[in-house]
Each structure stands twice: as structure tokens, then as C-alpha cells.
Enzyme design. Sequence first.
Site, PDB file in Angstrom:
ATOM      1  N   GLU A 116       0.850  -1.200   0.000  1.00 11.81           N
ATOM      2  CA  GLU A 116       0.000   0.000   0.000  1.00 11.81           C
ATOM      3  C   GLU A 116       0.878   1.240   0.000  1.00 11.81           C
ATOM      4  O   GLU A 116       2.104   1.151   0.150  1.00 11.81           O
ATOM      5  CB  GLU A 116      -0.941  -0.020   1.208  1.00 11.81           C
ATOM      6  N   HIS A 232      -8.829   9.364   2.814  1.00 13.79           N
ATOM      7  CA  HIS A 232      -8.389   8.285   1.922  1.00 13.79           C
ATOM      8  C   HIS A 232      -8.561   8.764   0.477  1.00 13.79           C
ATOM      9  O   HIS A 232      -9.609   9.303   0.127  1.00 13.79           O
ATOM     10  CB  HIS A 232      -9.209   7.017   2.175  1.00 13.79           C
ATOM     11  N   ARG A 279      -0.699   8.373   1.672  1.00 17.35           N
ATOM     12  CA  ARG A 279      -2.099   8.751   1.501  1.00 17.35           C
ATOM     13  C   ARG A 279      -2.350  10.255   1.575  1.00 17.35           C
ATOM     14  O   ARG A 279      -3.171  10.792   0.836  1.00 17.35           O
ATOM     15  CB  ARG A 279      -2.810   8.064   2.663  1.00 17.35           C
ATOM     16  N   HIS A 340     -11.417   9.310   6.374  1.00 19.97           N
ATOM     17  CA  HIS A 340     -11.180   7.874   6.565  1.00 19.97           C
ATOM     18  C   HIS A 340     -10.748   7.540   7.989  1.00 19.97           C
ATOM     19  O   HIS A 340     -11.177   6.533   8.552  1.00 19.97           O
ATOM     20  CB  HIS A 340     -10.098   7.432   5.579  1.00 19.97           C
ATOM     21  N   ARG A 375      -1.080   8.634   9.273  1.00 25.82           N
ATOM     22  CA  ARG A 375      -0.907   7.190   9.527  1.00 25.82           C
ATOM     23  C   ARG A 375      -0.451   6.453   8.266  1.00 25.82           C
ATOM     24  O   ARG A 375      -1.022   6.649   7.182  1.00 25.82           O
ATOM     25  CB  ARG A 375      -2.234   6.599   9.995  1.00 25.82           C
TER      26      ARG A 375
HETATM   27  P1  FAD Z   1     -13.996   0.338  15.662  1.00 20.22           P
HETATM   28  O1  FAD Z   1     -13.655  -0.880  14.942  1.00 20.22           O
HETATM   29  O2  FAD Z   1     -14.592   1.440  14.892  1.00 20.22           O
HETATM   30  O3  FAD Z   1     -14.999  -0.050  16.842  1.00 20.22           O
HETATM   31  C1  FAD Z   1     -15.631   0.957  17.595  1.00 20.22           C
HETATM   32  C2  FAD Z   1     -16.761   0.329  18.376  1.00 20.22           C
HETATM   33  O4  FAD Z   1     -17.267   1.245  19.338  1.00 20.22           O
HETATM   34  C3  FAD Z   1     -17.960  -0.056  17.524  1.00 20.22           C
HETATM   35  O5  FAD Z   1     -18.400  -1.317  17.968  1.00 20.22           O
HETATM   36  C4  FAD Z   1     -19.005   1.015  17.861  1.00 20.22           C
HETATM   37  O6  FAD Z   1     -20.327   0.605  17.682  1.00 20.22           O
HETATM   38  C5  FAD Z   1     -18.687   1.254  19.311  1.00 20.22           C
HETATM   39  N1  FAD Z   1     -19.112   2.551  19.862  1.00 20.22           N
HETATM   40  C6  FAD Z   1     -18.815   3.788  19.416  1.00 20.22           C
HETATM   41  N2  FAD Z   1     -19.363   4.708  20.225  1.00 20.22           N
HETATM   42  C7  FAD Z   1     -20.000   4.038  21.223  1.00 20.22           C
HETATM   43  C8  FAD Z   1     -20.755   4.432  22.359  1.00 20.22           C
HETATM   44  N3  FAD Z   1     -21.006   5.720  22.641  1.00 20.22           N
HETATM   45  N4  FAD Z   1     -21.282   3.470  23.154  1.00 20.22           N
HETATM   46  C9  FAD Z   1     -21.082   2.150  22.864  1.00 20.22           C
HETATM   47  N5  FAD Z   1     -20.387   1.725  21.798  1.00 20.22           N
HETATM   48  C10 FAD Z   1     -19.842   2.657  20.997  1.00 20.22           C
HETATM   49  N6  FAD Z   1      -6.893  -0.116   9.063  1.00 20.22           N
HETATM   50  C11 FAD Z   1      -5.897  -0.982   8.796  1.00 20.22           C
HETATM   51  O7  FAD Z   1      -4.962  -1.114   9.579  1.00 20.22           O
HETATM   52  N7  FAD Z   1      -5.945  -1.730   7.663  1.00 20.22           N
HETATM   53  C12 FAD Z   1      -6.952  -1.637   6.757  1.00 20.22           C
HETATM   54  O8  FAD Z   1      -6.958  -2.345   5.761  1.00 20.22           O
HETATM   55  C13 FAD Z   1      -7.990  -0.712   7.012  1.00 20.22           C
HETATM   56  N8  FAD Z   1      -8.999  -0.563   6.120  1.00 20.22           N
HETATM   57  C14 FAD Z   1     -10.045   0.256   6.456  1.00 20.22           C
HETATM   58  C15 FAD Z   1     -11.141   0.330   5.596  1.00 20.22           C
HETATM   59  C16 FAD Z   1     -12.254   1.072   5.949  1.00 20.22           C
HETATM   60  C17 FAD Z   1     -13.433   1.149   5.015  1.00 20.22           C
HETATM   61  C18 FAD Z   1     -12.264   1.775   7.182  1.00 20.22           C
HETATM   62  C19 FAD Z   1     -13.459   2.583   7.593  1.00 20.22           C
HETATM   63  C20 FAD Z   1     -11.168   1.721   8.025  1.00 20.22           C
HETATM   64  C21 FAD Z   1     -10.059   0.973   7.671  1.00 20.22           C
HETATM   65  N9  FAD Z   1      -8.950   0.887   8.506  1.00 20.22           N
HETATM   66  C22 FAD Z   1      -7.935   0.023   8.212  1.00 20.22           C
HETATM   67  C23 FAD Z   1      -8.943   1.551   9.805  1.00 20.22           C
HETATM   68  C24 FAD Z   1      -9.302   0.530  10.895  1.00 20.22           C
HETATM   69  O9  FAD Z   1     -10.273  -0.341  10.400  1.00 20.22           O
HETATM   70  C25 FAD Z   1      -9.827   1.190  12.149  1.00 20.22           C
HETATM   71  O10 FAD Z   1      -9.032   2.274  12.524  1.00 20.22           O
HETATM   72  C26 FAD Z   1      -9.854   0.175  13.292  1.00 20.22           C
HETATM   73  O11 FAD Z   1     -10.562  -0.959  12.890  1.00 20.22           O
HETATM   74  C27 FAD Z   1     -10.480   0.799  14.511  1.00 20.22           C
HETATM   75  O12 FAD Z   1     -10.732  -0.200  15.460  1.00 20.22           O
HETATM   76  P2  FAD Z   1     -11.373   0.217  16.845  1.00 20.22           P
HETATM   77  O13 FAD Z   1     -11.601  -1.031  17.590  1.00 20.22           O
HETATM   78  O14 FAD Z   1     -10.563   1.287  17.458  1.00 20.22           O
HETATM   79  O15 FAD Z   1     -12.769   0.919  16.457  1.00 20.22           O
HETATM   80  C1  SIN Z   2      -7.201   0.413   2.433  1.00 24.24           C
HETATM   81  O1  SIN Z   2      -7.410  -0.785   2.254  1.00 24.24           O
HETATM   82  O2  SIN Z   2      -6.925   1.206   1.526  1.00 24.24           O
HETATM   83  C2  SIN Z   2      -7.295   0.971   3.811  1.00 24.24           C
HETATM   84  C3  SIN Z   2      -6.081   0.658   4.548  1.00 24.24           C
HETATM   85  C4  SIN Z   2      -5.975   1.477   5.795  1.00 24.24           C
HETATM   86  O3  SIN Z   2      -6.813   2.323   6.090  1.00 24.24           O
HETATM   87  O4  SIN Z   2      -4.992   1.280   6.505  1.00 24.24           O
END
Ligand code: FAD
Ligand code: SIN
Length: 508
Positions: A116, A232, A279, A340, A375
Site C-alpha cells: 500500500e 483516503h 495517503r 477515513h 498514519r
Molecule cells: P472500531 O472498529 O470502529 O470499533 C468501535 C466500536 O465502538 C464499535 O463497535 C461502535 O459501535 C462502538 N461505539 C462507538 N461509540 C460508542 C458508544 N457511545 N457506546 C457504545 N459503543 C460505541 N486499518 C488498517 O490497519 N488496515 C486496513 O486495511 C484498514 N482498512 C479500512 C477500511 C475502511 C473502510 C475503514 C473505515 C477503516 C479501515 N482501517 C484500516 C482503519 C481501521 O479499520 C480502524 O481504525 C480500526 O478498525 C479501529 O478499530 P477500533 O476497535 O478502534 O474501532
Molecule cells: C485500504 O485498504 O486502503 C485501507 C487501509 C488502511 O486504512 O490502513
Amino acid sequence: MIQTNYLIIGSGVAGLTFALKIANQFPEKKVCIVTKANADESNTKYAQGGIAIVTDIIEDSYEKHIEDTLICGDGLCDESVVEMVITEGPKRLKELIEWGAKFDENSKGTLDLGKEGGHSKNRVVHHKDQTGQEIQRAILSQVHLKENILVLDYHLAIDLITENNRCLGAYVLDEKTNEILTFQSDFTLLATGGIGHLYGHTTNPVIATGDGIAMAFRANADIKEMEFIQFHPTALYDASTGTSFLISEAVRGFGAYLRTKNGHRFMLDYDSRGDLASRDIVSQCIDLELKKSGDDCVYLDCTHLEMNAFIKHFPMIYSRCQNIGIDLAKDWIPVVPAQHYLCGGIVVDKTGKTSVENLFACGECSRTGLHGANRLASNSLLEALVYSDKIFNYLANTSFDKGQFEGKVTDWKLVSKPAINPDYVAKRKADLQLLMRQNAGIVRNDADLLKAKEKLTLWKNEIEEKINNYHINADLCELQNLITIGTLIVHQSIEREDNCGGFVKINS
Ligand code: FAD
Ligand code: SIN
């Protein structure tokens, strides 16, 4: 009042991983996860590209991954954090595999590694283009096996309960009964993810409303680097607001080119890394090209790629395009930058501790120092996995003493109030999203930021009045949180004077 040893707010990779580890270690202790939608709904579920981990020690090295991360962070990463996170990757990957997560392999039977933007080597471990869904599935199925973990879905945390800078639990809205529950916990973890719906055009699902950061801010926790919003470069172009479908950066890693409407490969004009520049740079270049041309989008060209191999690696992206009439063998994909990821957030130390006692933060809502001003792709899942382990290790060796805080938690006072008009909430949210897109987008300036600051002050006072005088519901809470996050971004953008990474301010 519900008593629990560990209260975890959020069920993405950060919350679930910590829950599973602490529940394994202490089968006699109670672990409770509250999550505001389905237990599997999260940014995690939509992660496509994968997890950046050094697994090929002949072609790659920790040093190279560290260097790429530091370059991408543009001088603002904490180097000791970068080293800690990157060198722990292989252990965390092994654990995921033990929990049942499956990752793609190549014809030699070793892990297939994607590439990437900003990475000098192929090192992105993935499950087709649905890595997040696979990780979420694997960890959640382990969580469901643990008798001492209670998962409460459709429970939205409203506010933390604090006394003398110590977190004692949280007030939580049961969205099905509209009751507000009081949770008393020894330790509380914020794992609430991102902020995408502050901008409207975002790759994030609707749960991403910055709740954890806003709650931490109200509890006086340190919040930093909110100006570093990551856009993104390649969200599928769609004029309407809401969640945009992501076209993974791994598609460019696989060989796709960005082109203008006229076919020009413009990234070669800006950066020697071309389409695989980091990015922040690619998004800024697209923004510039669109301002120059007046076009709505640029294009991603996959027509020269071997389609069978493409479909094998990116089946979801291929079928999404096919469903809307884009034949990747012949047509280019229309793409635009979209919000993103948030690089800043709740400040934590290397054990995930916030500046509020007994309150921890992990994942996208936290600011660890790994990302700096931008990032590196696929470092986010890695950060969440490493920090949930750090918090677990810290708490596994920490005893709990109620001390002077015994009996300090009081139940939420229920007072009968009228219901808020949902049209008000929807309109104010749309106004806010437009304001943030126009005044705090990829390229900012102080005049627009100051105008936004004024508006946000008015809206902050207005929403506080609504919160005091109307019956609390999820939409109202989220709107208040989004206004808080917008205010933090705008204030911190005004304060930052130097452009770096994902932050660009041009004052004419
Ligand atoms: P999240 O996975 O967002 O989980 C947050 C949780 O908190 C959810 O369950 C939500 O419902 C809950 N929540 C929020 N507010 C409250 C509240 N007030 N009360 C109760 N529950 C609440 N990163 C990579 O490293 N590689 C990738 O390939 C990648 N691809 C991505 C593609 C997309 C489309 C997106 C959107 C992001 C991507 N990212 C990627 C970024 C990465 O997915 C996220 O930064 C990471 O998954 C965040 O994990 P988290 O557990 O911190 O939050
Ligand atoms: C992607 O697959 O382009 C997202 C990867 C990331 O957010 O780290």
C-alpha cells in the site's frame, strides 16, 4: 446499578481483543462490553487492505517498516512507540491465527503480502479485500465462548462517571428500552473508534461519531492532534453524503493507476513514488487536480491488470463495481478522497493509560504517538492489537482498591422531559457535516476555521440547552459528540502553524 470489573465501550478490534485477553486471565472476574449497534458493527469490520506486519525477514525488516512509518508521520511520530508497535506485530498475528483468523497464502504456502501507499516493501497481511470482517469474526466468536464476558449490543455509552480525576464507570443508554443504566467498574476502556460521520463523505460506517473522545474530553482527559484527519484518496465517487465504499489502496499496490478524466497519470508529476506515495500526499494531489479541472472525480485504471488474479485478491471490490455497471476490464473507477481515519485522539501512554485514573483508551479513539501527522496504511489494526495487549498486561498486574471512592457512584437521575424533534437533529447534523467539509477539509485556512469556530460555539450552546431540556436519545447524544469533535478539530487546526503530514493550511 450494574457492577463489573472491566467495562469496555466498543466492540471493534480494540475492545474485543482486550476483553478476550482479560477474561481469559481472570475467569472469576466480570467483563462487560457495551456497544451501540450490532456487536459486529465497527470500522474494523470494513477494513480491506490488511495488517502491516513484517513477516518476510529476507525481503523486509523491522527497520524498513519503522522508517516508512516515520516518513509517513512527517516528524511527529514517537519513535519509541513506533519501534514497540512494529516489533510486536508477529506475536499479535500469531495470536489472531490461533483465534481462528484466516489470511491469504501464495503458491509457496507462505503469507501473501500486499503493498500500500508509503510502504517500501510488500508487508500487508490480508484476507482477500475483507481483512477486517475476518478479524472481527474470529475474535467475536472467541468472545462469545467466554462465560465471564457479557456483550450488551444496542447500548450506547452517554458519559463517563468520574470523581477527583478517577473514572468509576459510565452511564449507558439501553437503546431498546430507552432506560439509562449506571455501570460501576474498576477499570473502563474506551474503544469507540473513529469520527467519520462528522464529515458526511466518509469511508466509515454510521457508528463513527467520536463518542469516546467527546466523553473523555468532558471528563477532562488530554486530547491531542485532532487536526490530523486522514482522507483516503480513493473512495468510490458518489455525490450523496453518507458512507462511501472504499477502493482499497492495495488496488494501487496491485498495479492500478490514478488518471484524470483525460487519462493523464498525474501522480507522476508530484512524487517519485507515483500512485504509491503516502495517503496524505495522494489525497492532496487529487484535491489540487479537481480544483484545477473543476471535475467531480478522478479515475482508477485497472484495465491493464490480470483480471483473474485481481478477482481472487479483491472479490468484494470487483463485485461492487460490477453491480453498479463498472466493468474493471474496460472501465475506470471514479474515485474521490473521503474522510477515513483520525490520527489524534485521547492521549495514552505506552500502557494505554489516559490522563484520567482507571480510564484506558485503545484503537482509533486513542493517540499513542504511532501515527504522528499521518498514519501509514494498515498500521491501525496493528496499533489496536498491540495496545490492547499492552493494556491487558498492565491490568493483569494491577490490583484494584475502591478506597475513598466507595459509594461515590450515584444512579442517573431520571426526570420526565419532552422528546426532541428528530428534524432538528437531522438538520443540525447535516449543517455540521457541510461546515466541516467546507471549512476543515483537506486544505484549510484560518479565515474559514475562525468562521467555523464561531458557528460551533453557537451550536455547542444550543445542543447543551437541548440535552438539558429534552429526553436523551442516541441521535441527540451523537450530535453533541460530533459538535465537540468538530470544535476540537477546528481549535487545534487554528493552533497549528506548520503544515505537515495530513495537515495543510494555506493563508493567502
Ligand atoms: P472500531 O472498529 O470502529 O470499533 C468501535 C466500536 O465502538 C464499535 O463497535 C461502535 O459501535 C462502538 N461505539 C462507538 N461509540 C460508542 C458508544 N457511545 N457506546 C457504545 N459503543 C460505541 N486499518 C488498517 O490497519 N488496515 C486496513 O486495511 C484498514 N482498512 C479500512 C477500511 C475502511 C473502510 C475503514 C473505515 C477503516 C479501515 N482501517 C484500516 C482503519 C481501521 O479499520 C480502524 O481504525 C480500526 O478498525 C479501529 O478499530 P477500533 O476497535 O478502534 O474501532
Ligand atoms: C485500504 O485498504 O486502503 C485501507 C487501509 C488502511 O486504512 O490502513
